[in-house]
Design a protein around this motif. Structure first.
Motif, PDB file in Angstrom:
ATOM      1  N   GLY A 658       0.533  -1.078  -0.223  1.00  0.00           N
ATOM      2  CA  GLY A 658      -0.357   0.444   0.209  1.00  0.00           C
ATOM      3  C   GLY A 658       0.563   1.272  -0.129  1.00  0.00           C
ATOM      4  O   GLY A 658       0.343   2.083  -0.484  1.00  0.00           O
ATOM      5  N   VAL A 659       2.351   0.915   0.428  1.00  0.00           N
ATOM      6  CA  VAL A 659       3.126   2.383   0.593  1.00  0.00           C
ATOM      7  C   VAL A 659       4.090   2.731  -0.973  1.00  0.00           C
ATOM      8  O   VAL A 659       3.396   3.768  -0.710  1.00  0.00           O
ATOM      9  N   LEU A 660       4.234   1.373  -1.251  1.00  0.00           N
ATOM     10  CA  LEU A 660       4.844   1.324  -2.656  1.00  0.00           C
ATOM     11  C   LEU A 660       4.240   1.936  -3.591  1.00  0.00           C
ATOM     12  O   LEU A 660       4.455   2.803  -4.898  1.00  0.00           O
ATOM     13  N   GLN A 661       2.873   1.655  -3.577  1.00  0.00           N
ATOM     14  CA  GLN A 661       1.949   2.042  -4.731  1.00  0.00           C
ATOM     15  C   GLN A 661       1.791   3.245  -4.698  1.00  0.00           C
ATOM     16  O   GLN A 661       1.643   3.984  -5.871  1.00  0.00           O
ATOM     17  N   LYS A 662       1.758   4.108  -3.555  1.00  0.00           N
ATOM     18  CA  LYS A 662       1.981   5.616  -3.682  1.00  0.00           C
ATOM     19  C   LYS A 662       3.151   6.368  -4.105  1.00  0.00           C
ATOM     20  O   LYS A 662       3.316   7.311  -4.283  1.00  0.00           O
ATOM     21  N   ARG A 663       4.438   5.081  -3.995  1.00  0.00           N
ATOM     22  CA  ARG A 663       5.533   5.707  -4.289  1.00  0.00           C
ATOM     23  C   ARG A 663       5.743   5.799  -6.401  1.00  0.00           C
ATOM     24  O   ARG A 663       6.908   5.836  -6.910  1.00  0.00           O
ATOM     25  N   ARG A 664       4.909   4.203  -6.960  1.00  0.00           N
ATOM     26  CA  ARG A 664       4.826   3.965  -8.108  1.00  0.00           C
ATOM     27  C   ARG A 664       4.053   3.300  -9.002  1.00  0.00           C
ATOM     28  O   ARG A 664       2.851   2.650  -7.570  1.00  0.00           O
ATOM     29  N   ASP A 665       3.496   3.765 -10.024  1.00  0.00           N
ATOM     30  CA  ASP A 665       2.452   3.609 -10.839  1.00  0.00           C
ATOM     31  C   ASP A 665       2.298   1.587 -11.216  1.00  0.00           C
ATOM     32  O   ASP A 665       3.414   1.717 -12.059  1.00  0.00           O
ATOM     33  N   LEU A 666       1.982   1.175 -11.103  1.00  0.00           N
ATOM     34  CA  LEU A 666       2.298  -0.556 -10.305  1.00  0.00           C
ATOM     35  C   LEU A 666       1.588  -0.852 -12.075  1.00  0.00           C
ATOM     36  O   LEU A 666       2.167  -1.662 -12.825  1.00  0.00           O
ATOM     37  N   SER A 667       0.924  -0.461 -12.262  1.00  0.00           N
ATOM     38  CA  SER A 667      -0.127  -0.879 -13.443  1.00  0.00           C
ATOM     39  C   SER A 667       0.771  -0.728 -14.487  1.00  0.00           C
ATOM     40  O   SER A 667       0.865  -1.342 -16.257  1.00  0.00           O
ATOM     41  N   GLN A 668       1.599   0.834 -14.291  1.00  0.00           N
ATOM     42  CA  GLN A 668       2.608   0.667 -15.820  1.00  0.00           C
ATOM     43  C   GLN A 668       3.521   0.126 -15.821  1.00  0.00           C
ATOM     44  O   GLN A 668       4.111  -0.014 -16.550  1.00  0.00           O
ATOM     45  N   ARG A 669       4.214  -0.080 -14.645  1.00  0.00           N
ATOM     46  CA  ARG A 669       6.044   0.123 -14.152  1.00  0.00           C
ATOM     47  C   ARG A 669       5.504  -2.290 -13.852  1.00  0.00           C
ATOM     48  O   ARG A 669       5.449  -1.708 -12.222  1.00  0.00           O
ATOM     49  N   PRO A 670       5.199  -2.685 -13.857  1.00  0.00           N
ATOM     50  CA  PRO A 670       4.479  -4.100 -13.102  1.00  0.00           C
ATOM     51  C   PRO A 670       5.642  -4.307 -12.394  1.00  0.00           C
ATOM     52  O   PRO A 670       6.874  -3.892 -12.274  1.00  0.00           O
ATOM     53  N   LEU A 671       5.684  -4.649 -10.633  1.00  0.00           N
ATOM     54  CA  LEU A 671       7.230  -5.362  -9.541  1.00  0.00           C
ATOM     55  C   LEU A 671       7.262  -6.946  -9.586  1.00  0.00           C
ATOM     56  O   LEU A 671       5.664  -7.882  -9.668  1.00  0.00           O
TER      57      LEU A 671
END
Length: 724
Positions: A658-671
């Motif tokens: 949840g914290v990481l989601q605020k730092r990075r757009d995971l839909s554009q850059r999956p992890l």
């Protein structure tokens, strides 16, 4: 689809290696002296004529140089019948021993070099010839070539003529390959250690020591005139024998350097080995151990001259002769060759206090004694991939039970100190791997049955009891059974991954933690040193050495295939200063070709052996030291990565998605998250899209699939039988 590592293994050896040659850009060329193709007079005469015609072998004045070939032909014709008979005595079903052993050396070296290397071999005289092999190397697309003449001590007759032939051949074929030579390694630390270690193991196996045996370093001879003209061979040999003797711990007055294989009427280096053996017999020596110190491969001079003729000679005088084999494919020598190829020679100047002479270390080990009779192992484990009927009987638990029982590494030191005090254990350590959680310790030898049961109960309560389940059923092995189980485990016979090499690293980590805890002493050191030595011998002397993939490498291989993750093109963060993190780093760089600058290691360790090993594993990659894995710097590092691997061993989650989601757009850059932590390192994993999480339990399944394919491979059953 076959796992990545399985495909890589196929591409690195045998005929499959030929088809993948275009992928290799770096090569090694091992060059040995040579051998006739067959042990018949015609083949031997042809071989001797080529050998003796070399102007470096028979050095005539310049005005008589034209005599080299005619003289060589005459000598070859005269000597061929006698030499052919000698070769027939040592010829095997695999052909020439020198040829087959050199092939083994090339194969063994290939198996331990990093990916992208290919190993070739050639003979200075005979076949395969140097010029033909260089043409093959050119055709294979090799751009960088390391040439290793298999003679540690330099002489113009061996190394000199070999290197001259290499460059002459390269010029003749119009080469484009960049060549580096390893021409002098007579005092290389790895080579010296390997030679001393081999003598130590051989002498120990045959009950030989300086009190009852005289050690003879026998080397191929050389005309004295060559040395007078500046050939450094004798000086190099003298230094080699001195260093090996010191590393071994064999007294200088109980060993000597001698020379064999004289040829022709010229004055040769002395003392001659055969004459020296006569002198030893006259002085009352009844046992002689010969080390063929100038030979890295068993050949005519070792197997026939020493093991047949010299043996008959000394035994006729009432003595007993023991021949230590040449280094051949001995594991420590292969490691020394690998280091020589990658880094060049590392000369020994003197041995420091930590490098105790091997005979002294052996004596201390024996005097300290592992005290096997009072050794006890208490632990839980999940079933391994291989049938366990050849080992001690065990009761296995479910994976979830093992996970509930395990404790984080940070809690182990206090638990060890507590249990040694409460249970009266003399020493103790914890072996914690993916498949097991085991406590090894030594009970008081004078304790009665009641006291021993109380001690075992204290261990069970401290390490295995949980508030929810109480004390689960655990395995308890005593004495030789505990030792047998330990040996099978370190050999990779008790793991979910057959041949698992990570268990060795985890055992050495267990020792370091016990040393830090103050619960490891002479018995722990002796027990683990002996176990490591046994598994090294097992792997070097049987085909089991081929099966040495680590758990992390196998898991990453499966992930690369099933999830189509290209590690080589990814920015990767590895979190944790553990043995697991080191295994992850090594797998990424060695097996997947990840460049170190693409790697970031996040760790809390500041110093110690483990940190040195981690720095070596990551090379020039980025290192980020933190005080806590909850720091913002850790989240920032993960936010910049394509893949994050957790090698930590802690019950506190590190990554809140949840914290990481605020730092990075995971839909554009999956992890991709690969979590080797038994306790789990990720929170809110099911609530955030764009993240692919591989948890510890899933990876057990992936490794199991990898192991199933491994067990079905050709040759596996035979290697397993040899190991058992």
């Amino acid at each position: 689809m076959r796992p990545f590592l399985a495909r890589k293994a196929e591409a690195s050896g045998g005929d499959a290696g030929q088809s993948a040659a275009h992928a290799c850009r770096r090569g090694v060329l091992l060059i040995n002296l040579g051998t006739p193709a067959q042990p018949d007079v015609r083949s031997v005469r042809r071989y001797l004529a080529e050998f003796l015609a070399d102007p470096q072998v028979i050095q005539l004045p310049a005005v008589l140089a034209w005599l080299n070939k005619p003289l060589a032909g005459l000598m070859a014709r005269f000597r061929a019948p006698v030499s052919a008979e000698m070769y027939r005595r040592i010829w095997t079903e695999n052909g020439s021993p020198l040829m087959s052993i050199t092939q083994d050396q090339a194969s063994a070296l290939s198996s331990i070099l990093p990916s992208g290397w290919r190993v070739f071999f050639a003979m200075r005289y005979g076949q395969p010839g140097i010029v033909d092999m260089l043409r093959e190397i050119e055709a294979a697309g090799i751009e960088e070539l390391v040439v290793v003449p298999m003679y540690p001590q330099f002489s113009g007759v061996t190394t000199g003529t070999t290197i001259r032939e290499v460059y002459s051949s390269l010029s003749a074929i119009g080469h484009r390959v960049s060549v580096t030579t390893r021409s002098m390694w007579y005092d290389d630390a790895g080579y010296i250690y390997a030679q001393a270690r081999l003598i130590d193991e051989y002498s120990q196996a045959h009950g030989l020591d300086p009190r009852n045996t005289f050690l003879v370093f026998s080397a191929h001879g050389l005309p004295v005139s060559y040395v007078r003209r500046g050939d450094p061979y004798q000086a190099h040999l003298t230094r080699t024998a001195q260093l090996v003797g010191e590393r071994l711990g064999w007294p200088a007055d109980r060993c000597a350097l001698t020379y064999q294989s004289r040829l022709g009427p010229a004055e040769w280096l002395k003392p001659a080995t055969d004459e020296f053996l006569n002198d030893l017999a006259r002085k009352g020596e009844t046992r002689v151990l010969i080390c063929p110190v100038s030979f890295t491969t068993d050949c005519l001079e070792t197997l026939e001259e020493i093991d047949v003729r010299f043996r008959e000679q000394f035994e006729s005088l009432g003595g007993e002769l023991f021949l230590c084999p040449a280094l051949n494919s001995f594991g420590p020598f292969m490691k020394a060759l690998k280091d020589l190829v990658l880094h060049g020679s590392r000369p020994v100047h003197s041995w420091n206090e930590k490098e105790m002479p091997l005979l002294q270390a052996r004596g201390q080990s024996a005097s300290a004694g592992s005290d096997i009779d009072t050794l006890v192992m208490m632990g839980m484990s999940v079933p391994g991939r291989l049938p366990a009927e050849n080992g001690p009987a065990l009761v296995y638990c479910a994976p979830q039970s093992l996970r509930r029982t395990k404790m984080p590494q940070s809690e182990v030191p206090a638990a060890l100190r507590e249990v040694c005090e409460s249970a009266g254990l003399r020493e103790a350590f914890v072996w914690n791997t993916c498949s097991r959680f085991e406590v090894y310790g030594w009970l008081d030898g004078s304790a009665d049955r009641v006291e021993r049961e109380r001690a075992l109960g204290a261990v069970r309560d401290r390490f295995f009891a949980t508030p929810d389940t109480g004390a689960p059923e655990v395995n308890v092995l005593h004495g030789p059974a505990a030792w047998h189980h330990m040996l099978r485990t370190i050999a990779g016979l008790n793991s979910g991954l057959p041949g698992d090499r990570d268990v060795l690293e985890q055992l050495l980590t267990a020792r370091r933690i016990a040393e830090y805890s103050g619960t490891a002493g002479a018995m722990t050191q002796s027990l683990i040193d002996d176990a490591v030595k046994v598994q090294e011998q097992l792997r070097s002397r049987t085909e089991w050495g081929r099966y040495c993939t680590g758990y992390c490498a196998a898991a990453l291989s499966q992930i690369a295939d099933s999830a189509d993750v290209d590690f080589a093109e990814s920015r990767i963060v590895v979190i944790g200063g553990s043995t697991t993190s080191r295994s992850i780093l090594r797998a990424l760089t060695d097996s997947f070709g990840v460049s170190p600058p693409q790697l970031t290691l996040v760790y809390r360790n500041r110093h110690g052996v483990q940190m040195k090993l981690l720095r070596k594993a990551i090379g020039n990659g980025r290192r980020l030291r933190v005080n806590s894995y909850s720091e913002d710097a850790v989240i920032r590092a993960i936010a910049e990565a394509d893949v994050v691997c957790f090698g930590i061993d802690t019950s506190d989650p590190v990554l809140d998605l949840g914290v990481l989601q605020k730092r990075r757009d995971l839909s554009q850059r999956p992890l991709t998250v690969i979590d080797f932590n038994t306790f789990g390192s990720v929170e809110n994993g099911d609530e955030v899209g764009g993240v692919c999480i591989w948890r510890a339990g899933q990876m057990d399944g992936e490794v199991s699939a990898f192991a199933e394919r491994l067990c079905g491979g050709e040759g596996f059953a035979g290697a397993l039988d040899a190991a058992e």
